[in-house]
Design a protein around this motif. Structure first.
Motif, mmCIF file in Angstrom:
data_model
loop_
_atom_site.group_PDB
_atom_site.id
_atom_site.type_symbol
_atom_site.label_atom_id
_atom_site.label_comp_id
_atom_site.label_asym_id
_atom_site.label_seq_id
_atom_site.Cartn_x
_atom_site.Cartn_y
_atom_site.Cartn_z
ATOM 1 N N CYS A 14 -12.902 13.216 -10.063
ATOM 2 C CA CYS A 14 -13.866 14.199 -9.409
ATOM 3 C C CYS A 14 -15.059 13.542 -9.665
ATOM 4 C CB CYS A 14 -13.699 15.494 -10.391
ATOM 5 S SG CYS A 14 -11.999 16.296 -9.897
ATOM 6 N N ASP A 15 -15.557 12.737 -10.578
ATOM 7 C CA ASP A 15 -16.952 12.311 -10.581
ATOM 8 C C ASP A 15 -17.177 11.249 -9.574
ATOM 9 O OD1 ASP A 15 -17.569 13.978 -12.753
ATOM 10 O OD2 ASP A 15 -17.181 12.378 -14.248
ATOM 11 N N ALA A 16 -15.858 10.372 -9.398
ATOM 12 C CA ALA A 16 -16.265 9.416 -8.482
ATOM 13 C C ALA A 16 -16.158 9.787 -7.175
ATOM 14 C CB ALA A 16 -14.818 8.463 -8.695
ATOM 15 N N SER A 24 -19.841 18.854 2.487
ATOM 16 C CA SER A 24 -19.142 19.603 3.088
ATOM 17 C C SER A 24 -17.529 19.296 3.216
ATOM 18 C CB SER A 24 -19.318 19.584 4.698
ATOM 19 O OG SER A 24 -19.192 18.200 5.131
ATOM 20 N N VAL A 25 -17.047 17.946 2.704
ATOM 21 C CA VAL A 25 -15.819 17.783 2.497
ATOM 22 C C VAL A 25 -15.466 17.467 1.070
ATOM 23 C CG1 VAL A 25 -15.755 16.516 4.917
ATOM 24 C CG2 VAL A 25 -16.062 15.225 2.832
ATOM 25 N N VAL A 29 -11.375 16.957 -0.354
ATOM 26 C CA VAL A 29 -11.047 15.702 -1.039
ATOM 27 C C VAL A 29 -10.485 15.742 -2.463
ATOM 28 C CG1 VAL A 29 -11.864 13.245 -1.391
ATOM 29 C CG2 VAL A 29 -12.521 14.262 0.868
ATOM 30 N N ILE A 30 -11.409 16.469 -3.152
ATOM 31 C CA ILE A 30 -10.976 16.459 -4.661
ATOM 32 C C ILE A 30 -9.775 17.256 -4.850
ATOM 33 C CG2 ILE A 30 -11.634 17.680 -6.733
ATOM 34 C CD1 ILE A 30 -14.566 17.098 -6.203
ATOM 35 N N ALA A 31 -9.500 18.316 -4.120
ATOM 36 C CA ALA A 31 -8.332 19.303 -4.343
ATOM 37 C C ALA A 31 -7.097 18.336 -3.699
ATOM 38 C CB ALA A 31 -8.283 20.392 -3.374
ATOM 39 N N GLU A 36 -2.490 14.829 -5.537
ATOM 40 C CA GLU A 36 -1.786 13.462 -5.661
ATOM 41 C C GLU A 36 -1.653 12.964 -6.932
ATOM 42 O OE1 GLU A 36 0.083 12.190 -3.075
ATOM 43 O OE2 GLU A 36 -0.180 14.172 -2.275
ATOM 44 N N LEU A 37 -2.494 12.835 -7.933
ATOM 45 C CA LEU A 37 -2.778 12.350 -8.929
ATOM 46 C C LEU A 37 -1.746 12.968 -9.885
ATOM 47 C CD1 LEU A 37 -4.133 10.405 -11.108
ATOM 48 C CD2 LEU A 37 -5.660 12.146 -11.586
#
Length: 67
Positions: A14-16, A24-25, A29-31, A36-37
């Motif tokens: 998340c930090d990266a 806005s994205v 992207v995090i979700a 996936e992780l």
């Protein structure tokens, strides 16, 4: 998260992502990356397995979403 190594990996991920995405994205992207992780964790970490379903629920709760 039930697995501390997964929790660390998610935090780092998340930090990266926050460091390289536009606001806005960022959430989408995090979700997607977190899902996936979690779903691929056991494939790449056989010595540190997780309960995938439980961790997906934990992630959803941590994000304020219904499990």
């Amino acid at each position: 998260m039930n697995n501390p190594n997964l929790a660390t990996a998610l935090s780092d991920l998340c930090d990266a992502i926050r460091g390289v995405t536009l606001g806005s994205v960022e959430d989408a992207v995090i979700a997607a990356a977190a899902r996936e992780l979690i779903t691929n964790w056991n494939d790449h970490n056989p010595e540190d397995p997780i309960d995938e379903a439980a961790e997906l629920v934990n992630w959803a709760k941590a994000q304020g979403q219904p499990a």
